[in-house]
Design a protein around this motif. Structure first.
Motif, mmCIF file in Angstrom:
data_model
loop_
_atom_site.group_PDB
_atom_site.id
_atom_site.type_symbol
_atom_site.label_atom_id
_atom_site.label_comp_id
_atom_site.label_asym_id
_atom_site.label_seq_id
_atom_site.Cartn_x
_atom_site.Cartn_y
_atom_site.Cartn_z
ATOM 1 N N SER A 24 89.334 70.482 -8.488
ATOM 2 C CA SER A 24 89.497 69.179 -7.865
ATOM 3 C C SER A 24 88.710 69.134 -6.568
ATOM 4 C CB SER A 24 90.974 68.919 -7.583
ATOM 5 O OG SER A 24 91.446 69.860 -6.629
ATOM 6 N N GLY A 25 88.556 67.959 -6.004
ATOM 7 C CA GLY A 25 87.928 67.840 -4.706
ATOM 8 C C GLY A 25 86.430 67.611 -4.773
ATOM 9 N N THR A 27 84.148 69.308 -2.777
ATOM 10 C CA THR A 27 83.402 70.380 -2.119
ATOM 11 C C THR A 27 83.233 71.587 -3.018
ATOM 12 O OG1 THR A 27 85.450 71.249 -1.156
ATOM 13 C CG2 THR A 27 84.199 69.651 0.158
ATOM 14 N N PHE A 28 83.257 71.381 -4.322
ATOM 15 C CA PHE A 28 83.189 72.500 -5.270
ATOM 16 C C PHE A 28 81.952 73.353 -5.045
ATOM 17 C CE2 PHE A 28 84.031 74.871 -8.954
ATOM 18 C CZ PHE A 28 82.891 74.948 -9.733
ATOM 19 N N SER A 29 80.854 72.738 -4.707
ATOM 20 C CA SER A 29 79.599 73.477 -4.549
ATOM 21 C C SER A 29 79.587 74.377 -3.320
ATOM 22 C CB SER A 29 78.426 72.513 -4.494
ATOM 23 O OG SER A 29 78.553 71.653 -3.378
ATOM 24 N N THR A 30 80.634 74.322 -2.512
ATOM 25 C CA THR A 30 80.711 75.186 -1.334
ATOM 26 C C THR A 30 81.553 76.438 -1.577
ATOM 27 O OG1 THR A 30 82.655 74.075 -0.409
ATOM 28 C CG2 THR A 30 80.484 73.189 0.184
ATOM 29 N N TYR A 31 81.969 76.655 -2.830
ATOM 30 C CA TYR A 31 82.779 77.819 -3.177
ATOM 31 C C TYR A 31 82.030 78.787 -4.082
ATOM 32 C CZ TYR A 31 86.726 74.950 -1.609
ATOM 33 O OH TYR A 31 87.578 74.173 -0.866
ATOM 34 N N ASP A 32 82.105 80.054 -3.768
ATOM 35 C CA ASP A 32 81.771 81.080 -4.746
ATOM 36 C C ASP A 32 82.949 81.160 -5.724
ATOM 37 O OD1 ASP A 32 79.969 83.614 -2.778
ATOM 38 O OD2 ASP A 32 79.459 81.570 -3.378
ATOM 39 N N MET A 33 82.637 81.374 -6.988
ATOM 40 C CA MET A 33 83.683 81.345 -8.010
ATOM 41 C C MET A 33 83.747 82.671 -8.769
ATOM 42 S SD MET A 33 85.016 78.348 -7.735
ATOM 43 C CE MET A 33 86.029 78.331 -9.220
ATOM 44 N N GLY A 34 84.941 82.964 -9.256
ATOM 45 C CA GLY A 34 85.100 84.190 -10.030
ATOM 46 C C GLY A 34 86.108 84.012 -11.149
ATOM 47 N N TRP A 35 85.975 84.866 -12.150
ATOM 48 C CA TRP A 35 86.964 84.997 -13.205
ATOM 49 C C TRP A 35 87.577 86.398 -13.100
ATOM 50 C CZ3 TRP A 35 88.875 81.303 -16.352
ATOM 51 C CH2 TRP A 35 88.119 80.141 -16.543
ATOM 52 N N PHE A 36 88.882 86.449 -13.184
ATOM 53 C CA PHE A 36 89.624 87.705 -13.187
ATOM 54 C C PHE A 36 90.515 87.733 -14.421
ATOM 55 C CE2 PHE A 36 89.061 89.562 -8.895
ATOM 56 C CZ PHE A 36 88.313 88.559 -8.318
ATOM 57 N N ARG A 37 91.004 88.911 -14.747
ATOM 58 C CA ARG A 37 91.959 89.008 -15.852
ATOM 59 C C ARG A 37 93.034 90.026 -15.511
ATOM 60 N NH1 ARG A 37 88.002 91.592 -20.531
ATOM 61 N NH2 ARG A 37 87.719 93.683 -19.600
ATOM 62 N N MET A 77 82.922 72.238 -12.525
ATOM 63 C CA MET A 77 83.385 73.117 -13.599
ATOM 64 C C MET A 77 82.733 74.495 -13.502
ATOM 65 S SD MET A 77 85.506 71.380 -15.558
ATOM 66 C CE MET A 77 85.538 72.366 -17.054
ATOM 67 N N VAL A 78 83.499 75.516 -13.865
ATOM 68 C CA VAL A 78 82.957 76.851 -14.065
ATOM 69 C C VAL A 78 83.428 77.324 -15.438
ATOM 70 C CG1 VAL A 78 84.884 78.001 -12.898
ATOM 71 C CG2 VAL A 78 82.679 79.154 -13.082
ATOM 72 N N TYR A 79 82.562 78.067 -16.108
ATOM 73 C CA TYR A 79 82.809 78.471 -17.485
ATOM 74 C C TYR A 79 82.685 79.983 -17.637
ATOM 75 C CZ TYR A 79 81.626 73.536 -18.057
ATOM 76 O OH TYR A 79 81.577 72.165 -17.933
ATOM 77 N N LEU A 80 83.351 80.491 -18.647
ATOM 78 C CA LEU A 80 83.170 81.883 -19.035
ATOM 79 C C LEU A 80 83.027 81.917 -20.554
ATOM 80 C CD1 LEU A 80 83.041 84.810 -17.952
ATOM 81 C CD2 LEU A 80 85.454 85.016 -18.593
ATOM 82 N N GLN A 81 81.803 82.123 -21.016
ATOM 83 C CA GLN A 81 81.541 82.278 -22.442
ATOM 84 C C GLN A 81 81.776 83.735 -22.812
ATOM 85 O OE1 GLN A 81 80.672 79.947 -24.848
ATOM 86 N NE2 GLN A 81 80.963 81.658 -26.277
#
Length: 126
Positions: A24-25, A27-37, A77-81
């Protein structure tokens, strides 16, 4: 920012899934993103990370060559294929956002992320 992960499910070994994380929001482009499990009884661990521009990506060794992280800043959006899935990939998968610029090493640390999604279950049967 609020994060909503989706796309998990039950798949046979060798199959594929695509996880999505909606932010949401404005300012998404100002965040580094990650996937964890996180597997049952185990610590939450880094899977993949992507810089705010999308120009830099990193992966834990066990998924490199099988998983691909990407993002679309126009859609927040961020994706993990995830391809060639293995039973050991079974876990709850979380997306996370970091306000600070993350180095390759610092992307691995849970504590460097400020916002987390609710998680989506991925189960890979043998």
């Amino acid at each position: 920012v609020q994060l909503q992960a989706s796309g998990g499910g039950l798949v046979q070994a060798g199959g594929s899934l695509r996880l999505s994380c909606a932010a949401s929001g404005h300012t998404f482009s100002t965040y580094d993103m990650g996937w964890f499990r996180q597997a049952p009884g185990k610590e939450r661990k880094f899977v993949a990370g992507i810089s705010r521009s999308g120009g830099f990506t990193s992966y834990t060794d066990s998924v490199r060559g099988r998983f691909i992280i990407s993002r679309d800043n126009t859609k927040n959006m961020v994706y993990l294929q995830m391809n060639s899935l293995k039973p050991e990939d079974t876990a709850v998968y979380y997306c996370a956002a970091a306000t600070s610029y993350l180095s390759r090493d610092s992307r691995l640390e849970v504590g460097n992320y400020d916002y987390w999604g609710q998680g989506t279950q991925v189960t890979v049967s043998s």
